[in-house]
Design an enzyme around this catalytic site. Structure first.
Site, PDB file in Angstrom:
ATOM      1  N   GLY A  37       0.762  -1.307  -0.021  1.00 51.77           N
ATOM      2  CA  GLY A  37      -0.136  -0.012  -0.045  1.00 51.77           C
ATOM      3  C   GLY A  37       0.728   1.349  -0.018  1.00 51.77           C
ATOM      4  O   GLY A  37       0.095   2.617  -0.079  1.00 51.77           O
TER       5      GLY A  37
ATOM      6  N   CYS B 205     -15.378   5.319 -27.332  1.00 55.47           N
ATOM      7  CA  CYS B 205     -16.490   5.812 -27.286  1.00 55.47           C
ATOM      8  C   CYS B 205     -17.199   6.162 -26.297  1.00 55.47           C
ATOM      9  O   CYS B 205     -18.577   5.688 -25.989  1.00 55.47           O
ATOM     10  CB  CYS B 205     -17.372   5.351 -28.355  1.00 55.47           C
ATOM     11  SG  CYS B 205     -16.663   5.128 -29.915  1.00 55.47           S
TER      12      CYS B 205
ATOM     13  N   ARG C  38       2.502  -1.377  -6.102  1.00 57.62           N
ATOM     14  CA  ARG C  38       2.556  -0.330  -6.665  1.00 57.62           C
ATOM     15  C   ARG C  38       4.085   0.184  -6.487  1.00 57.62           C
ATOM     16  O   ARG C  38       4.614   0.968  -7.561  1.00 57.62           O
ATOM     17  CB  ARG C  38       1.664   0.772  -6.162  1.00 57.62           C
ATOM     18  CG  ARG C  38       1.366   2.104  -7.089  1.00 57.62           C
ATOM     19  CD  ARG C  38       0.499   2.971  -6.295  1.00 57.62           C
ATOM     20  NE  ARG C  38      -0.606   2.355  -5.690  1.00 57.62           N
ATOM     21  CZ  ARG C  38      -1.833   2.680  -6.479  1.00 57.62           C
ATOM     22  NH1 ARG C  38      -1.950   2.928  -7.700  1.00 57.62           N
ATOM     23  NH2 ARG C  38      -3.085   1.973  -5.746  1.00 57.62           N
TER      24      ARG C  38
HETATM   25  N1  LLP Z   1      -2.048  -7.030  -0.523  1.00 61.19           N
HETATM   26  C1  LLP Z   1      -3.184  -6.852  -0.600  1.00 61.19           C
HETATM   27  C2  LLP Z   1      -4.002  -7.973   0.204  1.00 61.19           C
HETATM   28  C3  LLP Z   1      -3.929  -5.980  -1.563  1.00 61.19           C
HETATM   29  O1  LLP Z   1      -5.141  -6.260  -1.814  1.00 61.19           O
HETATM   30  C4  LLP Z   1      -2.995  -5.024  -2.295  1.00 61.19           C
HETATM   31  C5  LLP Z   1      -3.765  -4.417  -3.389  1.00 61.19           C
HETATM   32  C6  LLP Z   1      -1.681  -5.114  -2.200  1.00 61.19           C
HETATM   33  C7  LLP Z   1      -1.158  -5.978  -1.185  1.00 61.19           C
HETATM   34  C8  LLP Z   1      -0.760  -4.293  -2.848  1.00 61.19           C
HETATM   35  O2  LLP Z   1      -0.918  -2.802  -2.860  1.00 61.19           O
HETATM   36  P1  LLP Z   1      -0.068  -1.800  -3.198  1.00 61.19           P
HETATM   37  O3  LLP Z   1       1.207  -1.882  -2.508  1.00 61.19           O
HETATM   38  O4  LLP Z   1      -0.065  -2.119  -4.676  1.00 61.19           O
HETATM   39  O5  LLP Z   1      -0.714  -0.612  -3.167  1.00 61.19           O
HETATM   40  N2  LLP Z   1      -6.331  -1.090  -8.792  1.00 61.19           N
HETATM   41  C9  LLP Z   1      -5.839  -0.063  -7.944  1.00 61.19           C
HETATM   42  C10 LLP Z   1      -5.129  -0.393  -6.709  1.00 61.19           C
HETATM   43  C11 LLP Z   1      -5.865  -1.615  -6.152  1.00 61.19           C
HETATM   44  C12 LLP Z   1      -5.159  -2.388  -4.901  1.00 61.19           C
HETATM   45  C13 LLP Z   1      -5.655  -3.571  -4.399  1.00 61.19           C
HETATM   46  N3  LLP Z   1      -4.970  -4.230  -3.388  1.00 61.19           N
HETATM   47  C14 LLP Z   1      -5.220   0.981  -8.664  1.00 61.19           C
HETATM   48  O6  LLP Z   1      -5.114   1.186  -9.659  1.00 61.19           O
HETATM   49  O7  LLP Z   1      -4.908   2.098  -8.002  1.00 61.19           O
END
Ligand code: LLP
Length: 421
Positions: free
Chosen positions: A239, A346, A278
């Site tokens: 996150g 579109c 991310r």
């Molecule tokens: N662990 C779990 C259980 C998660 O649900 C997620 C992301 C992560 C780790 C990784 O989180 P990160 O480090 O990438 O923030 N499609 C959305 C983001 C959805 C994130 C869902 N869960 C976007 O484009 O912003």
């Protein structure tokens, strides 16, 4: 820091000029930098160097096999949320003991195939899942390492669609009920409690929600130990946000995050596991696109690109901002004017930016969307029968196509018309 910079007046990915890739592969195309992926992964490792740890890349952020291979070879674990992602991690060469299985809706079939393939732990999200996993594991004669994902009811202060740690979200077990659920887990066959799991949201730009959540986790860990559970591992989720706008204050660095982890749960003597997606992949990728037309509208101009919402859905879905920059470096002092950057799909939602301040661009000019390496290609679709966007990986002066653009024939061949039509 990333490895997409101007050199000789042209935007490069590491040592490769982006027009070279556009010329050979066509646009739109995602381009990733191996050096940036490596750098960001290593930053997390350094941030947790004070303890036993495993950095599990959240495969959902970028699941290309080449990206997973690169990170897996660096020693990364993988956080997967489907049987499909598990297969990707394994196909990339990551052993089962470095893969964790998260997600609110694991099916029995997925459980079975993941258990037989080998798994480090299941992060269980409900009592119903606990019962199902126990039944599946016991029937296979297996004992599966588990954590329970707890929901700390903390506001992650991020976009509502990607916040997961509030009690109204569908994720995890309310922290107040955690002891009951662990007590249940201890009575079920086929399960072995190894720790606790938590993930409070994505694109967090402040460390305070982490501090609050991990402080609650520490209290819970002590209570569970007192109840007789073996809490040896803490999975703290992912996150940590990234800078999407170059002109904004940057979010905290992995090292500062690691400090918060140390201060809140460091004295428990647990192995620390994290699941960043991310922060490892986001700024390691750009989406390269070409201008199809510049259209003069009523009081505003539209730059119509060959990339669209089906290739990068984040602006349409989360009102997300991605810096859009010309691949030919504008001369110093070049005039800029506001333009709406849109795709050919579109619907009005197919708008990447309103009033972006860009220098004069015309047909055939290349632009790059920055920070597109995470949740870009993985969320792409073939909406409007636009071929799934291809991906390229750069390393130094080498580059390779790591996912080809399908031909229209290949796309049509996946459909079939029943004989009775
Ligand atoms: N662990 C779990 C259980 C998660 O649900 C997620 C992301 C992560 C780790 C990784 O989180 P990160 O480090 O990438 O923030 N499609 C959305 C983001 C959805 C994130 C869902 N869960 C976007 O484009 O912003």
């Amino acid at each position: 820091m990333d490895h997409f910079n101007y050199a000789g007046g042209v935007l490069h990915a590491e040592d490769v000029p982006l027009p070279e890739i556009a010329g050979r592969i066509g646009t739109p195309v995602y381009v990733y930098s191996a050096a940036t992926l490596t750098r960001h992964f290593n930053l997390f490792r350094q941030a947790l160097a004070w303890t036993d740890h495993l950095v599990c890349f959240a495969v959902k952020a970028n699941s290309n096999l080449a990206v997973l291979r690169l990170l897996g070879d660096l020693g990364a674990g993988m956080d997967v949320v489907s049987g499909g992602e598990y297969c990707r991690a394994r196909a990339a060469g990551v052993p089962g003991e470095r893969i964790v299985f998260s997600g609110v809706g694991k099916t029995r079939d997925e459980m079975q195939s993941v258990i037989s393939g080998g798994i480090r732990q299941f992060n269980v999200e409900s009592e119903a899942e606990l019962m199902a996993l126990s039944a599946v594991a016991a029937a296979m004669g297996a004992v599966v390492p588990i954590t329970v994902r707890v929901n700390p009811d903390v506001d992650a202060m991020t976009h509502a669609k990607i916040a997961t740690g509030k009690s109204e979200n569908k994720f995890g077990i309310p922290i107040a009920r955690a002891r009951e659920v662990y007590a249940l887990a201890a009575t079920l066959p086929g399960l072995r409690v190894v720790g606790i799991d938590m993930h409070i949201g994505s694109q967090l730009t402040d460390l305070e929600p982490y501090r609050a959540a991990y402080a609650k986790l520490a209290v819970l860990a002590r209570a569970l130990r007192a109840d007789g559970h073996d809490i040896a591992r803490l999975d703290l989720g992912g996150g940590l946000g990234i800078p999407y706008r170059r002109d904004n204050a940057a979010p905290p660095l992995p090292m500062e995050y690691g400090q918060v982890v140390r201060e809140t749960v460091g004295d428990l003597g647990c192995e620390i596991q994290i699941e960043p997606g991310r922060n490892i992949a986001g700024n390691a990728g750009v989406l390269l696109a070409s201008v199809i037309y510049l259209k003069q509208g009523e009081g505003r101009d539209f730059l119509i690109l060959d990339a669209a919402m089906n290739d990068l859905i984040r602006p349409a879905m989360y009102d997300a901002h991605h810096d859009i920059i010309p691949v030919r470096q504008p001369v110093v002092g070049a005039a800029v004017s506001p333009v709406d950057v849109v795709g050919p799909v579109c619907e009005t939602g197919d708008t990447f930016a309103r009033g972006a301040q860009l220098p004069a661009l015309g047909q055939g000019d290349l632009v790059a969307f920055r920070s597109a390496g995470a949740y870009g290609a993985v969320m792409a679709s073939e909406y409007n029968t636009r071929p799934l966007v291809p991906e390229v990986l750069v390393s130094g002066d080498r580059w390779a196509l790591i996912r080809a653009r399908p031909t229209i024939e290949e796309m049509l061949a996946r459909d079939s018309i029943p004989a009775w039509l």
